[in-house]
Design an enzyme around this catalytic site. Structure first.
Site, PDB file in Angstrom:
ATOM      1  N   LYS A  74       0.856  -1.202   0.000  1.00 54.38           N
ATOM      2  CA  LYS A  74       0.000   0.000   0.000  1.00 54.38           C
ATOM      3  C   LYS A  74       0.887   1.246   0.000  1.00 54.38           C
ATOM      4  O   LYS A  74       1.944   1.264   0.658  1.00 54.38           O
ATOM      5  CB  LYS A  74      -0.908  -0.036   1.246  1.00 54.38           C
ATOM      6  CG  LYS A  74      -1.974   1.055   1.284  1.00 54.38           C
ATOM      7  CD  LYS A  74      -2.888   0.858   2.497  1.00 54.38           C
ATOM      8  CE  LYS A  74      -3.945   1.943   2.617  1.00 54.38           C
ATOM      9  NZ  LYS A  74      -4.831   1.751   3.778  1.00 54.38           N
ATOM     10  N   SER A 149      -9.726   1.868   2.825  1.00 55.89           N
ATOM     11  CA  SER A 149      -8.846   2.608   1.944  1.00 55.89           C
ATOM     12  C   SER A 149      -7.826   1.737   1.202  1.00 55.89           C
ATOM     13  O   SER A 149      -7.203   2.213   0.260  1.00 55.89           O
ATOM     14  CB  SER A 149      -8.112   3.676   2.736  1.00 55.89           C
ATOM     15  OG  SER A 149      -7.273   3.075   3.712  1.00 55.89           O
ATOM     16  N   SER A 173      -9.901  -0.544   6.994  1.00 56.97           N
ATOM     17  CA  SER A 173      -9.341  -0.401   5.644  1.00 56.97           C
ATOM     18  C   SER A 173      -8.658  -1.627   5.063  1.00 56.97           C
ATOM     19  O   SER A 173      -8.324  -1.618   3.879  1.00 56.97           O
ATOM     20  CB  SER A 173      -8.356   0.759   5.612  1.00 56.97           C
ATOM     21  OG  SER A 173      -9.058   1.938   5.439  1.00 56.97           O
TER      22      SER A 173
HETATM   23  N1  GLN Z   1     -13.069   4.084   6.261  1.00 58.20           N
HETATM   24  C1  GLN Z   1     -12.511   4.520   7.517  1.00 58.20           C
HETATM   25  C2  GLN Z   1     -12.169   5.982   7.404  1.00 58.20           C
HETATM   26  O1  GLN Z   1     -12.549   6.558   6.462  1.00 58.20           O
HETATM   27  C3  GLN Z   1     -11.334   3.693   7.864  1.00 58.20           C
HETATM   28  C4  GLN Z   1     -10.148   3.991   7.068  1.00 58.20           C
HETATM   29  C5  GLN Z   1      -8.966   3.175   7.459  1.00 58.20           C
HETATM   30  O2  GLN Z   1      -9.089   2.140   8.110  1.00 58.20           O
HETATM   31  N2  GLN Z   1      -7.804   3.667   7.073  1.00 58.20           N
HETATM   32  O3  GLN Z   1     -11.555   6.560   8.235  1.00 58.20           O
END
Ligand code: GLN
Length: 481
Positions: A74, A149, A173
């Site tokens: 990532k 994400s 994410s």
């Molecule tokens: N979707 C969640 C957010 O928008 C989690 C994102 C993540 O785990 N990086 O913060």
């Protein structure tokens, strides 16, 4: 044999026999990325000369656990001298002068770094639409999001452009995109894997973890990246178990809780049905499943969006045009330079988070919002502490819906934030959890089952996941890409 379609443990078997070489796998993946990624946009930094050179330099010492196995990373995990941008314009051109600890561990184990994967900007999001490189598409339906994400990592594994990949999980994410792309995603216990070199979103919630085609690969990768690190004072000094061996142990007699708060009204009926059948199946395999309650669940989203944005606003203060990434051309003063850098460098979701977090931390509001959120966070953690006195694991859906359409929720942040409703509590409590494929909707979209466990008990979570996986073939289905 199409090498890109195999798992890491299968490839290790073939490499050990000497039937193929690391370069054969590498070339197959390069071909797969070239052929498929234009339509998916999962991979954002890719220079095929580097993995080829690495394969040549590997030599013949096959003692490393991942010798010759390619992996995608990532874009928020630092790789020395390689573009690491968090899919944000503000980090345009940034090449870190050091490796994240997980990267050093991968290199020591003989893995081959292939490239960086797309993500929501700074990991803010659930759809991989807020990336400066454009949205990633779900390989099961290119009109839909892959989740986020870590959507790039999940999509490239699902599309067989990758064998496996690393993601990061602050509020879901890793698990939510794994669920929406039909692959396995594991968020380790907070402190199990070093965060050194992971560009911070919310430091008390972030963890790096594997996204893989099956549970055995997730276990293998976790074993390589886990462990104490002097460079991360929150990493815990505990021995790293032999996960790939432990997942084979029996699950008969395990006590499993099914929290009623995770089967709420808004949940998609096909998701509910797939998860219920998975729970029945696990029960038939000898585990004892029981309805139970995690009473503070309803506060999780609110608490998370205060704690996570507060920490994000503080962590993102360092992107000021001086130390990293882009700096705008015409500036009249230092203040003007800071302003223009942040104005031009951050996308709108990042700006929204910084504003929310700064507000929650500002004097006068701190006690009303941030400090209260921390108290409720403790209550959420206590729910789990109580539950795990009685249960070995907890089963829930990973996401309330299957993959939604690109653009469907982008203008409505509150609805987008609700996609994380089932994943967030585990980060607030710091516990390990995995998402595994447990069915498909009639439209052919994957559904994920989430298994949560006690802190530092990844082996139980993975063991249940592995046994369920052995009894089903959801994880073997692949999209037509
Ligand atoms: N979707 C969640 C957010 O928008 C989690 C994102 C993540 O785990 N990086 O913060």
């Amino acid at each position: 044999m199409e090498l890109n379609k195999l798992t890491a443990h299968e490839l290790i078997g073939i490499l050990n026999k000497g039937d193929i070489l690391p370069i054969d796998i590498c070339n197959t993946l390069i071909g797969a990325v070239r052929k498929k990624d234009q339509g998916i946009n999962a991979v954002v930094h890719f220079d095929d000369k580097k993995p080829v050179e690495r394969c040549k330099a590997l030599g013949n010492d096959k003692s490393g656990a991942l010798w010759g196995i390619p992996i995608f990373i990532k874009d928020n995990i630092c790789v020395k001298d390689e573009l690491t941008t968090c899919s944000s314009n503000i980090l345009e051109g940034f090449r870190p002068p050091y490796n994240a600890t997980v990267i050093d561990k991968l290199l020591c184990s003989g893995a081959v770094l292939m490239g960086k994967t797309n993500m929501d900007e700074f990991a803010f999001g659930s759809s991989t639409e807020t990336s400066c490189y454009g949205a990633t598409r779900n390989p099961w339906d290119p009109e839909r999001i892959p989740g986020g994400s870590s959507g790039g990592s999940a999509a490239c594994v699902a599309a067989d452009e990758a064998i496996f990949a690393l993601g990061s999980d602050t509020g879901g994410s890793i698990r939510q995109p794994a669920s929406l792309c039909g692959v396995v995603g594991l968020k380790p216990t907070y402190g199990r894997v070093s965060r050194y070199g992971l560009i911070a979103f919310a430091s008390s919630l972030d963890q790096i973890g594997p996204i893989a085609k099956d549970v055995e690969d997730a276990a293998l990768l976790l074993k390589v990246i886990a462990g104490h690190d002097d460079m991360d004072s929150t990493s815990v000094d505990m021995p790293v178990p032999d996960y790939p061996a432990l997942i084979k142990q029996d699950i008969k007699g395990l006590k499993i809780g099914v929290p009623k708060e995770y089967f709420i009204k808004g949940i998609d009926p096909e998701v509910k049905q797939a998860v219920r059948s998975a729970i029945d199946k696990i029960e038939k395999m000898g585990a004892v499943c029981e309805d139970m309650s995690l009473p503070h669940t309803e506060y999780a989203v609110a608490v998370y969006y205060l704690v996570a944005t507060a920490e994000a606003s503080s962590n993102l203060a360092r992107f000021d045009g001086v130390q990293y990434g882009m700096r705008p051309g015409q500036v009249t003063s230092v203040i003007d330079m800071h302003k223009k850098t942040r104005q031009q460098g951050f996308g709108s979701e990042a700006k929204r988070r910084i504003i929310l977090g700064t507000f929650a931390l500002s004097s006068g509001y701190y006690d009303a919002y941030y400090s209260r959120a921390l108290k409720v966070r403790t209550l959420i953690k206590r729910d789990f502490d109580e539950a795990f006195k009685k249960y070995d694991a907890i089963l829930t859906p990973t996401s309330p819906t299957p993959a939604f359409k690109i653009g469907e929720k982008v203008e409505d942040p509150l609805t987008m934030y609700l996609s994380d409703i089932f994943t967030i509590s585990a980060n607030l409590a710091g516990i390990p959890c995995v998402s595994i494929p447990c069915g498909f909707t009639k439209a052919g979209l994957p559904v994920g089952l989430q298994i949560l466990g006690k802190a530092f008990d990844e082996e139980t979570v993975l063991k249940i996941a592995h046994h369920y996986e052995q009894a089903t073939d959801w994880h073997k289905r692949r999209p037509l890409t």
